[in-house]
Each structure stands twice: as C-alpha cells, then as structure tokens.
Design a protein around this motif. Structure first.
Motif, PDB file in Angstrom:
ATOM      1  N   UNK A  80      36.854 -82.390 -32.842  1.00 18.55           N
ATOM      2  CA  UNK A  80      38.157 -82.319 -33.505  1.00 18.55           C
ATOM      3  C   UNK A  80      39.223 -81.738 -32.591  1.00 18.55           C
ATOM      4  N   UNK A  81      38.857 -80.722 -31.841  1.00 17.99           N
ATOM      5  CA  UNK A  81      39.807 -80.113 -30.901  1.00 17.99           C
ATOM      6  C   UNK A  81      40.110 -81.065 -29.745  1.00 17.99           C
ATOM      7  N   UNK A  82      39.083 -81.750 -29.262  1.00 17.02           N
ATOM      8  CA  UNK A  82      39.300 -82.724 -28.197  1.00 17.02           C
ATOM      9  C   UNK A  82      40.170 -83.886 -28.681  1.00 17.02           C
ATOM     10  N   UNK A  83      40.002 -84.267 -29.929  1.00 19.10           N
ATOM     11  CA  UNK A  83      40.845 -85.314 -30.509  1.00 19.10           C
ATOM     12  C   UNK A  83      42.301 -84.841 -30.578  1.00 19.10           C
ATOM     13  N   UNK A 130      44.193 -83.711 -14.827  1.00 19.50           N
ATOM     14  CA  UNK A 130      44.796 -82.834 -15.832  1.00 19.50           C
ATOM     15  C   UNK A 130      44.071 -81.496 -15.811  1.00 19.50           C
ATOM     16  N   UNK A 131      44.821 -80.436 -15.891  1.00 20.63           N
ATOM     17  CA  UNK A 131      44.245 -79.090 -15.972  1.00 20.63           C
ATOM     18  C   UNK A 131      44.161 -78.677 -17.440  1.00 20.63           C
ATOM     19  N   UNK A 132      43.259 -77.768 -17.751  1.00 18.16           N
ATOM     20  CA  UNK A 132      43.090 -77.283 -19.122  1.00 18.16           C
ATOM     21  C   UNK A 132      44.397 -76.715 -19.668  1.00 18.16           C
ATOM     22  N   UNK A 133      45.168 -76.059 -18.802  1.00 25.22           N
ATOM     23  CA  UNK A 133      46.452 -75.483 -19.244  1.00 25.22           C
ATOM     24  C   UNK A 133      47.421 -76.575 -19.684  1.00 25.22           C
ATOM     25  N   UNK A 134      47.350 -77.738 -19.052  1.00 25.22           N
ATOM     26  CA  UNK A 134      48.221 -78.861 -19.402  1.00 25.22           C
ATOM     27  C   UNK A 134      47.911 -79.401 -20.801  1.00 25.22           C
ATOM     28  N   UNK A 135      46.684 -79.226 -21.251  1.00 19.86           N
ATOM     29  CA  UNK A 135      46.270 -79.749 -22.540  1.00 19.86           C
ATOM     30  C   UNK A 135      46.843 -78.949 -23.694  1.00 19.86           C
TER      31      UNK A 135
END
Length: 77
Positions: free
Chosen positions: A40-43, A70-75
């Motif tokens: 769900x979070x990835x979605x 893509x970096x985790x911070x970008x997400x």
C-alpha cells in the motif's frame, strides 16, 4: 523505504509478474499482513500498481528506483 520494500520491488521486477501478498510471502521472508501494508505504501509512492484486488505489479517509477535513478528522499516529496 525498508529492506522489505526493496525485496518486494526486486521480486516484482525479477519475475515481471503480477503477484499477490500471499505469493510474495511464500518467496520472501515477510508476513502477508506486513507485505500488504508495505505494498500500500509502495502504491502511494507510485512504485507499484494495484492491477486488481490484491494483485500488484512494479511500475516504471519502481524500476527507476531499483536502478538508482530515484532516491528514497525523492519518493516522500
């Protein structure tokens, strides 16, 4: 992003299949409930698409994350 998130994305990318939390549970060492939560979070981050009820596939954005584009911070933006 967690280690489980990386494993989920890697499994979806490597198999290039549409998978359920139950199938993921059988192939990576996390509970179905935890995998459902993470999916769900990835979605929400646009890294996976829910194709149907309980069925997921990786997106181009998810592949870009795995490839280091893509970096985790970008997400989180």
């Amino acid at each position: 992003m967690t280690q489980a998130d990386d494993r989920i994305l890697e499994t979806l990318a490597d198999t290039d299949l549409i998978l359920s939390p139950r199938v993921l549970e059988a192939n990576i060492d996390y509970s179905r409930h935890y995998l459902s939560t993470r999916l769900g979070m990835l979605r929400d981050a646009g890294l996976v698409d829910r194709v149907d009820e309980g069925l997921y596939q990786i997106t181009d954005r998810g592949r870009a994350y795995l490839e280091g584009e893509l970096e985790a911070e970008d997400l989180e933006k």
